[in-house]
Design an enzyme around this catalytic site. Sequence first.
Site, PDB file in Angstrom:
ATOM      1  N   ASP A   1       2.010  -1.955   1.941  1.00 36.24           N
ATOM      2  CA  ASP A   1       1.170  -3.138   1.701  1.00 36.24           C
ATOM      3  C   ASP A   1       0.236  -3.436   2.866  1.00 36.24           C
ATOM      4  O   ASP A   1      -0.758  -4.136   2.702  1.00 36.24           O
ATOM      5  CB  ASP A   1       2.067  -4.366   1.451  1.00 36.24           C
ATOM      6  CG  ASP A   1       2.664  -4.322   0.041  1.00 36.24           C
ATOM      7  OD1 ASP A   1       3.850  -4.623  -0.119  1.00 36.24           O
ATOM      8  OD2 ASP A   1       1.904  -3.941  -0.885  1.00 36.24           O
TER       9      ASP A   1
ATOM     10  N   ASN B   1       7.529   4.369   4.871  1.00 34.05           N
ATOM     11  CA  ASN B   1       8.743   3.732   4.319  1.00 34.05           C
ATOM     12  C   ASN B   1       9.690   4.826   3.841  1.00 34.05           C
ATOM     13  O   ASN B   1       9.428   5.999   3.997  1.00 34.05           O
ATOM     14  CB  ASN B   1       8.367   2.759   3.184  1.00 34.05           C
ATOM     15  CG  ASN B   1       7.633   3.460   2.048  1.00 34.05           C
ATOM     16  OD1 ASN B   1       8.183   4.377   1.432  1.00 34.05           O
ATOM     17  ND2 ASN B   1       6.390   3.083   1.806  1.00 34.05           N
TER      18      ASN B   1
ATOM     19  N   LYS C   1      -3.725   8.269  21.789  1.00 36.47           N
ATOM     20  CA  LYS C   1      -2.294   7.922  21.761  1.00 36.47           C
ATOM     21  C   LYS C   1      -2.051   6.753  22.721  1.00 36.47           C
ATOM     22  O   LYS C   1      -2.472   6.778  23.868  1.00 36.47           O
ATOM     23  CB  LYS C   1      -1.460   9.146  22.188  1.00 36.47           C
ATOM     24  CG  LYS C   1       0.040   8.858  22.176  1.00 36.47           C
ATOM     25  CD  LYS C   1       0.847  10.038  22.701  1.00 36.47           C
ATOM     26  CE  LYS C   1       2.331   9.678  22.794  1.00 36.47           C
ATOM     27  NZ  LYS C   1       3.128  10.773  23.407  1.00 36.47           N
TER      28      LYS C   1
ATOM     29  N   LYS D   1       0.683  -8.068 -12.149  1.00 30.57           N
ATOM     30  CA  LYS D   1      -0.062  -6.797 -12.173  1.00 30.57           C
ATOM     31  C   LYS D   1      -0.515  -6.423 -13.579  1.00 30.57           C
ATOM     32  O   LYS D   1      -1.008  -5.327 -13.811  1.00 30.57           O
ATOM     33  CB  LYS D   1       0.802  -5.680 -11.553  1.00 30.57           C
ATOM     34  CG  LYS D   1       1.161  -5.936 -10.079  1.00 30.57           C
ATOM     35  CD  LYS D   1       2.162  -4.920  -9.571  1.00 30.57           C
ATOM     36  CE  LYS D   1       2.679  -5.305  -8.198  1.00 30.57           C
ATOM     37  NZ  LYS D   1       1.851  -4.774  -7.085  1.00 30.57           N
TER      38      LYS D   1
ATOM     39  N   LYS E   1       6.198  -9.560 -11.078  1.00 25.61           N
ATOM     40  CA  LYS E   1       5.278  -8.418 -10.880  1.00 25.61           C
ATOM     41  C   LYS E   1       4.723  -7.929 -12.210  1.00 25.61           C
ATOM     42  O   LYS E   1       3.574  -7.521 -12.312  1.00 25.61           O
ATOM     43  CB  LYS E   1       5.994  -7.289 -10.125  1.00 25.61           C
ATOM     44  CG  LYS E   1       6.190  -7.620  -8.661  1.00 25.61           C
ATOM     45  CD  LYS E   1       7.043  -6.629  -7.909  1.00 25.61           C
ATOM     46  CE  LYS E   1       7.161  -7.067  -6.441  1.00 25.61           C
ATOM     47  NZ  LYS E   1       8.145  -6.262  -5.696  1.00 25.61           N
TER      48      LYS E   1
ATOM     49  N   PHE F   1       7.031  -0.168 -10.917  1.00 29.08           N
ATOM     50  CA  PHE F   1       8.424  -0.321 -10.477  1.00 29.08           C
ATOM     51  C   PHE F   1       8.508  -1.591  -9.639  1.00 29.08           C
ATOM     52  O   PHE F   1       7.496  -2.035  -9.082  1.00 29.08           O
ATOM     53  CB  PHE F   1       8.847   0.877  -9.607  1.00 29.08           C
ATOM     54  CG  PHE F   1       9.296   2.079 -10.383  1.00 29.08           C
ATOM     55  CD1 PHE F   1       8.381   2.870 -11.050  1.00 29.08           C
ATOM     56  CD2 PHE F   1      10.639   2.430 -10.435  1.00 29.08           C
ATOM     57  CE1 PHE F   1       8.789   3.981 -11.764  1.00 29.08           C
ATOM     58  CE2 PHE F   1      11.062   3.546 -11.139  1.00 29.08           C
ATOM     59  CZ  PHE F   1      10.135   4.321 -11.815  1.00 29.08           C
TER      60      PHE F   1
HETATM   61  O1  PMT Z   1      10.852   7.970  -3.997  1.00 35.61           O
HETATM   62  P1  PMT Z   1      12.322   7.780  -4.068  1.00 35.61           P
HETATM   63  O2  PMT Z   1      13.014   8.104  -2.770  1.00 35.61           O
HETATM   64  O3  PMT Z   1      12.950   8.483  -5.251  1.00 35.61           O
HETATM   65  O4  PMT Z   1      12.614   6.212  -4.284  1.00 35.61           O
HETATM   66  C1  PMT Z   1      12.257   5.673  -5.533  1.00 35.61           C
HETATM   67  C2  PMT Z   1      11.615   4.282  -5.324  1.00 35.61           C
HETATM   68  C3  PMT Z   1      12.676   3.345  -4.810  1.00 35.61           C
HETATM   69  C4  PMT Z   1      10.463   4.389  -4.372  1.00 35.61           C
HETATM   70  C5  PMT Z   1      11.115   3.827  -6.727  1.00 35.61           C
HETATM   71  O5  PMT Z   1      12.226   3.746  -7.614  1.00 35.61           O
HETATM   72  C6  PMT Z   1      10.435   2.488  -6.610  1.00 35.61           C
HETATM   73  O6  PMT Z   1      11.052   1.442  -6.672  1.00 35.61           O
HETATM   74  N1  PMT Z   1       9.079   2.551  -6.438  1.00 35.61           N
HETATM   75  C7  PMT Z   1       8.291   1.332  -6.208  1.00 35.61           C
HETATM   76  C8  PMT Z   1       8.405   0.944  -4.779  1.00 35.61           C
HETATM   77  C9  PMT Z   1       7.512  -0.237  -4.498  1.00 35.61           C
HETATM   78  O7  PMT Z   1       6.534  -0.187  -3.796  1.00 35.61           O
HETATM   79  O8  PMT Z   1       7.918  -1.314  -5.220  1.00 35.61           O
HETATM   80  P2  PMT Z   1       7.221  -2.760  -4.951  1.00 35.61           P
HETATM   81  O9  PMT Z   1       8.086  -3.750  -5.684  1.00 35.61           O
HETATM   82  O10 PMT Z   1       6.902  -3.000  -3.497  1.00 35.61           O
HETATM   83  O11 PMT Z   1       5.802  -2.586  -5.736  1.00 35.61           O
HETATM   84  C10 PMT Z   1       5.707  -2.965  -7.094  1.00 35.61           C
HETATM   85  C11 PMT Z   1       4.793  -2.014  -7.847  1.00 35.61           C
HETATM   86  O12 PMT Z   1       3.468  -2.153  -7.346  1.00 35.61           O
HETATM   87  C12 PMT Z   1       5.163  -0.550  -7.681  1.00 35.61           C
HETATM   88  O13 PMT Z   1       4.920   0.092  -8.920  1.00 35.61           O
HETATM   89  C13 PMT Z   1       4.188  -0.037  -6.632  1.00 35.61           C
HETATM   90  O14 PMT Z   1       3.877   1.348  -6.840  1.00 35.61           O
HETATM   91  C14 PMT Z   1       2.971  -0.918  -6.871  1.00 35.61           C
HETATM   92  N2  PMT Z   1       2.193  -1.191  -5.667  1.00 35.61           N
HETATM   93  C15 PMT Z   1       2.764  -1.815  -4.617  1.00 35.61           C
HETATM   94  C16 PMT Z   1       1.987  -2.090  -3.497  1.00 35.61           C
HETATM   95  C17 PMT Z   1       0.614  -1.730  -3.495  1.00 35.61           C
HETATM   96  N3  PMT Z   1      -0.156  -1.983  -2.435  1.00 35.61           N
HETATM   97  N4  PMT Z   1       0.082  -1.114  -4.569  1.00 35.61           N
HETATM   98  C18 PMT Z   1       0.842  -0.843  -5.664  1.00 35.61           C
HETATM   99  O15 PMT Z   1       0.361  -0.280  -6.643  1.00 35.61           O
END
Ligand code: PMT
Length: 399
Positions: free
Chosen positions: A276, A207, A286, A342, A338, A324
């Site tokens: 995810d 991503n 390949k 979580k 979230k 985040f």
């Molecule tokens: O890295 P940069 O280029 O500076 O960009 C910053 C950012 C946009 C990546 C950052 O600010 C941000 O938003 N990070 C979280 C991205 C994300 O996966 O958000 P989400 O809403 O999909 O996930 C919610 C939370 O669950 C996040 O804290 C994530 O780390 C966590 N998560 C998500 C999926 C997963 N399988 N396990 C997790 O722990």
Amino acid sequence: MAQTIGIGMCGGIAAYKIADLVSKLKKHDFDVIVMMTEAAARFITPLTLQTLSGREVLTDLWTESREWKVQHVGVAEQLDLLVIAPATANFIAKMAHGLADDLLSTVVLANTAPVLVVPSMNTNMFENPAVQDNIQSLLRRGYHFMDPDSGLLACGVTGKGRLPEVDDILKHILALLKPRQDLAGRKILINAGSTCEDIDPVRFITNRSTGKMGYALARTAAARGAEVVLVSGPTHLEIPSGVEFISVRSARDMCAAMLQHQPGCDIIIGAAAVGDFRPATPAEQKIKKNEDGSGRITIDLAQNPDILKELGKKKEPGCIMIGFAAETENVLENALAKLAAKNLDLIVANDVSMEGAGFACDTNICTLISSRTDIRPMPLISKDDVAEAILNRAAELLL
Ligand code: PMT
């Protein structure tokens, strides 16, 4: 030895407030060198600032200096911090485009110390796209900015553009110069960047995350005295100094590393964009395409572990967990969902579709949410300043 602060003043009505700032900085035992543009001297006399700073006020690039062989270079070499306040639209544009046609703009180019810019101007001018583009450009170069306050302006307009309170400027200066060691003795675990899920030995799913947000958190936490463990997906960033760095690729690798380092943590921050899903059965060789272009591939995706959820199941008493929320719509509701799902103590919501927010850029626009009744929106600021704000909030929650 006293730290030296350069105060660069531009021509705005708020210039008179800088006299109070200089006086307060002297009371904090800083050495203060005041530089004024020609326009600034129309609002307050250099003599006033000379009296308060106890030093000659610099206004003219061509004045022979008794103290430095080459004045603008000599001044710049002495600075531990350069503050431009009040910063006008014109001077912000000069800094953004590297102009050096007077004493202050020449010192800015020769300066290598951190720079704090405190804009003050009419609301329409501040919100003009040209001014905002110049601010963005300086933010990308690591300049620090304070957002103007809102209220009645000298021009009679009510809106954003007032110089922030002098005590707030002083607080910002102190934070930049003397990073607090308020996180000393704390262990902080942070993940950052993207994850890579292999399709075959050559291709993978990933991503847009660059790791900048997570690295800013790690850098800032270490500067404030914390023991930092940074678990990072692939990025092109320099490893922050003073942190334990663990490089991973897949979400499952990241999950294992985070669980391994969880015991004893005071704060855990999920800044990584964790994939995810992963290909359920990556190809061993390949995958070949049809030469006639008729090929179609269906990839069966399996779900990856939710890392924060897995950590939450083993959350130790007193540990603060922060996530985040990367959203493109219904940001508040999705973030609150979230926060609950979580079992987090704080969620940092960012609308990744907004200009200057989210992936890859050096700035972010975040809202700190610890409950439905505690929602704290922040303006567009640098990711370093976002990191400071998140860690300030985490420190409050630790108490
Ligand atoms: O890295 P940069 O280029 O500076 O960009 C910053 C950012 C946009 C990546 C950052 O600010 C941000 O938003 N990070 C979280 C991205 C994300 O996966 O958000 P989400 O809403 O999909 O996930 C919610 C939370 O669950 C996040 O804290 C994530 O780390 C966590 N998560 C998500 C999926 C997963 N399988 N396990 C997790 O722990």
